[in-house]
Design a protein around this motif. Structure first.
Motif, PDB file in Angstrom:
ATOM      1  N   UNK A   1     -47.743  53.194 -22.785  1.00 20.19           N
ATOM      2  CA  UNK A   1     -47.934  51.968 -23.562  1.00 20.19           C
ATOM      3  C   UNK A   1     -47.502  50.783 -22.708  1.00 20.19           C
ATOM      4  N   UNK A   2     -48.316  49.747 -22.732  1.00 25.31           N
ATOM      5  CA  UNK A   2     -47.979  48.553 -21.965  1.00 25.31           C
ATOM      6  C   UNK A   2     -48.407  47.316 -22.746  1.00 25.31           C
ATOM      7  N   UNK A   3     -47.483  46.349 -22.797  1.00 28.33           N
ATOM      8  CA  UNK A   3     -47.785  45.031 -23.333  1.00 28.33           C
ATOM      9  C   UNK A   3     -47.590  44.042 -22.199  1.00 28.33           C
ATOM     10  N   UNK A   4     -48.668  43.399 -21.790  1.00 24.74           N
ATOM     11  CA  UNK A   4     -48.625  42.509 -20.635  1.00 24.74           C
ATOM     12  C   UNK A   4     -48.772  41.072 -21.101  1.00 24.74           C
ATOM     13  N   UNK A   5     -47.654  40.344 -21.059  1.00 20.89           N
ATOM     14  CA  UNK A   5     -47.655  38.941 -21.470  1.00 20.89           C
ATOM     15  C   UNK A   5     -47.943  38.046 -20.277  1.00 20.89           C
ATOM     16  N   UNK A   6     -48.664  36.961 -20.540  1.00 21.44           N
ATOM     17  CA  UNK A   6     -48.987  36.007 -19.482  1.00 21.44           C
ATOM     18  C   UNK A   6     -49.195  34.634 -20.105  1.00 21.44           C
TER      19      UNK A   6
END
Length: 118
Positions: free
Chosen positions: A1-6
């Motif tokens: 699981x990955x949540x990539x904020x930008x």
């Protein structure tokens, strides 16, 4: 699981930014999503939430200035931040919280820094 904020960065007071958080490894449509922030020396606080059904809620400090939205086709949640003020300076984190049958799952992104200069 990955949540990539930008989308974080440096902006002058009164300016705007749009944060994005792309999710992978989860059934995005079955997760309530949220943005939190943590300013230096302060506790992490809830900024905005959006349920799997699209219902939104905001902290009083950002009501009328920030808008949370989601695109389930892109597995992405957004935070449009307008009229930014120095007190909005913080690291912003996205959060995914599962609903049935994923109730109990709770994931965090790595954070993106927002700095608002006066």
């Amino acid at each position: 699981v990955q949540l990539q904020a930008s989308g974080g960065g440096l902006v002058q007071a009164g300016g705007f930014l749009r944060l994005s958080c792309g999710a992978s490894g989860i059934a995005f449509g079955l997760y309530d999503m949220a943005w939190y922030r943590q300013a230096p020396g302060k506790r992490r606080e809830l900024v905005a939430t959006i349920t799997s059904g699209g219902r939104t809620n905001y902290a009083d400090s950002v009501k009328g200035r920030f808008t949370i939205s989601r695109d389930n086709a892109k597995d992405t949640v957004y935070l449009q931040m307008n009229s930014l003020q120095p007190e909005d300076t913080a690291v912003y984190y996205c959060n995914a919280r599962g609903i049935v049958p994923y109730f109990g799952n709770d994931y965090w992104g790595q954070g993106t820094l927002v700095t608002v200069s006066s």
